[in-house]
Design an enzyme around this catalytic site. Structure first.
Site, short mmCIF file in Angstrom:
data_model
loop_
_atom_site.label_atom_id
_atom_site.label_comp_id
_atom_site.label_asym_id
_atom_site.label_seq_id
_atom_site.Cartn_x
_atom_site.Cartn_y
_atom_site.Cartn_z
N PHE A 86 23.27 70.84 41.41
CA PHE A 86 24.57 71.18 40.14
C PHE A 86 25.24 69.39 40.32
O PHE A 86 25.69 68.85 41.35
CB PHE A 86 25.45 71.95 41.45
CG PHE A 86 26.81 71.59 41.01
CD1 PHE A 86 27.21 72.62 40.00
CD2 PHE A 86 28.38 70.83 41.43
CE1 PHE A 86 28.96 72.94 38.74
CE2 PHE A 86 29.61 71.28 41.21
CZ PHE A 86 29.58 72.40 40.46
N GLN A 87 25.66 69.96 38.91
CA GLN A 87 25.95 68.11 38.38
C GLN A 87 25.22 67.18 38.85
O GLN A 87 26.32 65.72 39.36
CB GLN A 87 27.82 67.75 38.94
CG GLN A 87 28.88 69.10 39.02
CD GLN A 87 30.49 68.35 39.39
OE1 GLN A 87 30.35 67.75 40.63
NE2 GLN A 87 30.86 68.81 38.62
N LYS B 74 24.78 60.47 47.21
CA LYS B 74 25.99 61.22 47.85
C LYS B 74 25.65 61.14 49.58
O LYS B 74 26.13 60.46 50.87
CB LYS B 74 26.14 62.32 48.31
CG LYS B 74 27.07 63.04 49.18
CD LYS B 74 27.62 64.77 48.78
CE LYS B 74 29.21 64.61 49.28
NZ LYS B 74 29.45 66.11 49.52
N MET C 164 41.42 54.55 7.73
CA MET C 164 40.10 54.37 7.24
C MET C 164 39.56 55.58 6.81
O MET C 164 38.78 54.90 5.80
CB MET C 164 39.87 53.67 8.42
CG MET C 164 38.57 52.23 8.49
SD MET C 164 39.12 51.13 7.07
CE MET C 164 40.00 49.69 8.05
N GLU D 205 37.61 60.73 33.41
CA GLU D 205 36.69 59.33 33.29
C GLU D 205 36.44 57.96 32.44
O GLU D 205 36.47 56.95 32.62
CB GLU D 205 35.44 59.41 33.88
CG GLU D 205 35.22 60.63 34.88
CD GLU D 205 35.63 61.79 35.15
OE1 GLU D 205 36.01 62.34 33.58
OE2 GLU D 205 35.02 62.82 35.99
#
Lengths: 163, 585
Positions: B124-125, B174, B493, B62
């Site tokens: 969940f999630q 949802k 760097m 993502e």
């Protein structure tokens, strides 16, 4: 210097956390915080007291104004204003101290709003200085619990914070 | 009238929340979105499947979705759109949201969320993504009822792309997208927010005062930033600067807002900015800052910053003005409008001290001359390639016209220093947040939208390994980005700072057990070449650029001992710089 900033903001979930989060995120100070809906139920009024020099206060007001939920704000300390705080204090009230608490409450124009055989619950309003002084006066008697609302304020005269 | 209303009613469609989202994106003119499906977003994915106008690009992580949308937004000026699921899908997007926030990039991130009756149950999630992203978004919304969807999405796009742009997160439980519940859908052409009115013009009196200072200045310099690029003010700025004949330096984010090949351009300024830019800033008597925010990588120590200069500061965001450096003339307004007003005010006017300006230019030219051809020493036979000469070769071969994305570190600074940009929206880099892993997915997002342009990702083996899984996305959609890996087998760097500040104790800044990048690329079916010597470089670049639509990876071994110079001395003024390993100002 101490500043009192009053904010009109959308009365929506998450709005308060954005304001409070901003202070934490940018390392600004919150001394007191007070919030409730206004006569227009879509708006909340939030009053925050904070400490900072002019540069910091300028940044605070700019960043607050930038929040989408903030509709309008005013730094009350820029002009004449009235500030009030309400405090409820439970103090021990036994023997000689019982009269002493009553007398001191009268001097401060505080009210005793609840009693038990051993304690008084005192309600007092005023600016923060007055409330601090009352607590100092009560300290020798024995303070059991303190609940302060944080500062609320309004400008003196014709100035109005509204849409 | 009554009949019209009735007909209007009849035309109203009933759509599910998920279909509304797909339909809204069509009506908003969104062509590509970048995302990754998951439980809470499945209704939306199904709605996207049943239409073909909005194309969804399936990334492999993502974070890449946000960087791809971000790259597109930086190249086009339009908001990039991301779709992720709840919980880990949303938290993976956080780095990309923060990247867009720090550089004021318009982006709309649609996050699935668990069903509303489960919110707060540690379902969940489930993640409170509104809470997680609160400090790194311009604003965020939660959908409370499916019928709100069109208006909330319109607000999200409006907020993301107006005023000072930024990312907006929309959290969508949802059940708000359930296919069984249908509501009236009308595309809202306009939205209004009572608390949000971005300024449309600068204060005329302040602009006049600024122009008076400009006409009287003896040692002026323009200092312009990303606000000129996002505010579409490059053309006006170029006109203004050329009318006045003043020098101009840009920030890293402002690169290309004024043509770098023009004599009046001193390059960019700050920590690794050009010698002449930093010297000019330090000695100026007037700094005209437009769409720049005086950040710490530009100003160095603010108490020593531009000691003799008055400061004009133009910015669309009032909170940027006088944040770190107090402005003498603050102007809150969009860069384009303010620059155009300035042009109309200087029209037909003469500057008061042309001799002083000529003298100022002599001084600047002498600074330029001092460092000409001393920036680095090109490699000689048998020596490893210098990263700087690789960038110069890429610039030559692409005639300075490619979209160039970078990751973060030495290669980013070298790309900014040695690739010369004459156009805005071409140098695509994570300036504010400094996000390693940004370059490759950003290049992907640009290439998908600009298939006929060369899109070159200049990266290092450290950054590239943070997002290299996106080769798979490129394979799926045939995305022909050009990847240049400046491989010094170390975090350059970090290593440079360790050389300078930690007596060369290279704590975890080297890369042991690097993969064989050639084989890795070939595993995805793409071509890769390894370059070790100067002779191999030009032919490899020819091969890289031969077919615009083919992904090619060049693994170029460069000298790990090279440092980026100039480098400002910490806590010093603009002019306090290390110029090489042995010289300083």
């Amino acid at each position: 210097m101490r500043h009192i900033i009053s904010i009109l903001m959308e009365n929506e979930p998450g709005a308060l956390s954005r304001v409070v989060g901003l202070f934490a995120q940018r390392n600004y100070n919150i001394e007191t915080l007070n919030v409730a809906p206004t006569e227009d139920p879509t708006l909340s009024r939030l009053t925050v007291t904070t400490i900072g020099d002019d540069r910091v206060i300028e940044q605070i007001t700019k960043h607050l104004n930038k929040l989408i939920d903030v509709v309008k704000l005013v730094d009350l300390t820029e002009g004449n204003h009235i500030e009030r705080e309400l405090m409820l204090v439970k103090v021990k009230a036994l023997g000689a101290a019982r009269d002493e608490v009553k007398r001191t409450a009268d001097i401060f124009r505080a009210q005793i709003v609840d009693v038990t055989p051993s304690l008084y619950t005192v309600q007092i309003t005023g600016d923060a200085g007055k409330l601090d002084a009352f607590l100092q006066a009560m300290a020798p008697v024995g303070i059991l619990e303190v609940a302060r609302t944080g500062v609320s304020g309004i400008a003196r005269g014709d100035k109005v914070l509204s849409l | 009238m009554a009949l019209e209303t009735l007909q209007g009613r009849n035309n109203v469609e009933l759509l599910s929340g998920a279909d509304m989202i797909a339909r809204f994106l069509q009506d908003e003119g969104v062509e590509y979105i970048y995302g990754y499906p998951g439980g809470a977003a499945l209704h939306i994915y199904d709605a996207l499947f049943r239409q073909d106008k909005v194309k969804h690009i399936l990334v492999r992580h993502e974070q890449a979705a946000t960087h791809a949308a971000d790259g597109y937004a930086r190249a086009s000026g339009k908001p990039g759109v991301v779709l992720v699921t709840s919980g880990p899908g949303a938290t993976n997007a956080v780095t990309g949201i923060a990247t867009a926030y720090m550089d004021s990039i318009p982006m709309v991130v649609l996050c699935g969320q668990v069903m509303s009756h489960l919110i707060g149950d540690d379902a969940f999630q489930e993640t409170d993504i509104i809470g997680v992203t609160r400090p790194i978004v311009k604003h965020s919304f939660s959908i409370n009822h499916p019928s709100e969807i069109p208006e909330v999405l319109k607000k999200a796009f409006y907020l993301a792309s107006t005023g000072r742009p930024g990312p907006v997160v929309v959290d969508i439980p949802k059940d708000m997208t359930a296919p069984t519940e249908r509501y009236e859908y009308v595309y809202p052409k306009k939205v209004k927010l009572r608390s949000y009115n971005p300024v449309s013009r600068g204060h005329t009196g302040q602009i006049k005062k600024a122009v008076e200072l400009m006409l009287k200045a003896k040692r002026p310099v323009f200092y312009t930033g990303g606000g000129v690029v996002t505010g579409n003010a490059s053309e006006g700025l170029t006109d203004l600067v050329q009318r006045l004949g003043f020098p101009i330096t840009t920030t890293l984010m402002g690169i290309g807002s004024y043509p770098q090949s023009d004599r009046q351009c001193l390059g960019w300024l700050g920590m690794h900015g050009s010698y002449e830019s930093n010297m000019a800033m330090h000695h100026a008597d007037l700094v005209i800052a437009i769409g720049a925010r005086f950040d710490d990588r530009v100003t160095n120590n603010t108490s020593k910053f531009c000691p003799t200069a008055k400061i004009v500061h133009v910015d669309i965001d009032p909170s940027s003005v006088s944040k770190t450096v107090r402005a003498d003339i603050p102007i809150v307004g969009p860069a384009q409008n303010v620059v155009n007003e300035m042009i109309s005010l200087v029209q037909g006017k003469e500057i008061a001290h042309p001799d002083a300006l000529a003298e100022w230019w002599q001084k600047i030219d002498s600074w330029r001359e001092e460092r000409r051809n001393k920036l680095y020493e090109p490699s000689v036979a048998d020596e490893p390639l210098k990263p700087q000469e690789v960038i110069e070769a890429i610039c030559r071969q692409t005639r300075g016209e490619a979209f160039v994305t970078t990751d973060v570190g030495q290669h980013q600074m070298f790309a900014a220093q040695y690739y010369k940009f004459d156009k805005p929206n071409r140098f695509i880099t994570s300036g504010g947040l400094g996000t390693m892993g940004f370059g490759f997915p950003a290049a992907m997002g640009i290439k998908i939208n600009y298939p006929d342009d060369q899109v070159v990702c200049i990266t290092g083996e450290g950054s590239y390994q943070m997002m290299m899984q996106e080769l798979s996305t490129c394979k799926q959609y045939g995305v022909g980005v050009k990847i240049i890996n400046l491989n010094n087998a170390s975090l350059g760097m970090v290593r440079q700072w360790q050389d300078l500040n930690y007596k060369s104790r290279h704590a975890h800044s080297y890369m042991e057990s690097l993969p064989d990048f050639q084989k890795l690329t070939e595993a995805y079916g793409f071509t890769a070449l390894r370059v070790n010597t100067k002779e191999e470089l030009e032919p490899a670049l020819d091969r890289l650029l031969a077919d615009k639509h083919e992904l090619v990876f060049l693994d170029i071994y460069v000298d790990p001992r090279e440092h980026v110079y100039p480098m400002q001395v910490p806590l010093g003024s603009m002019r306090d710089m290390l110029l090489s390993k042995t010289e300083r100002t």
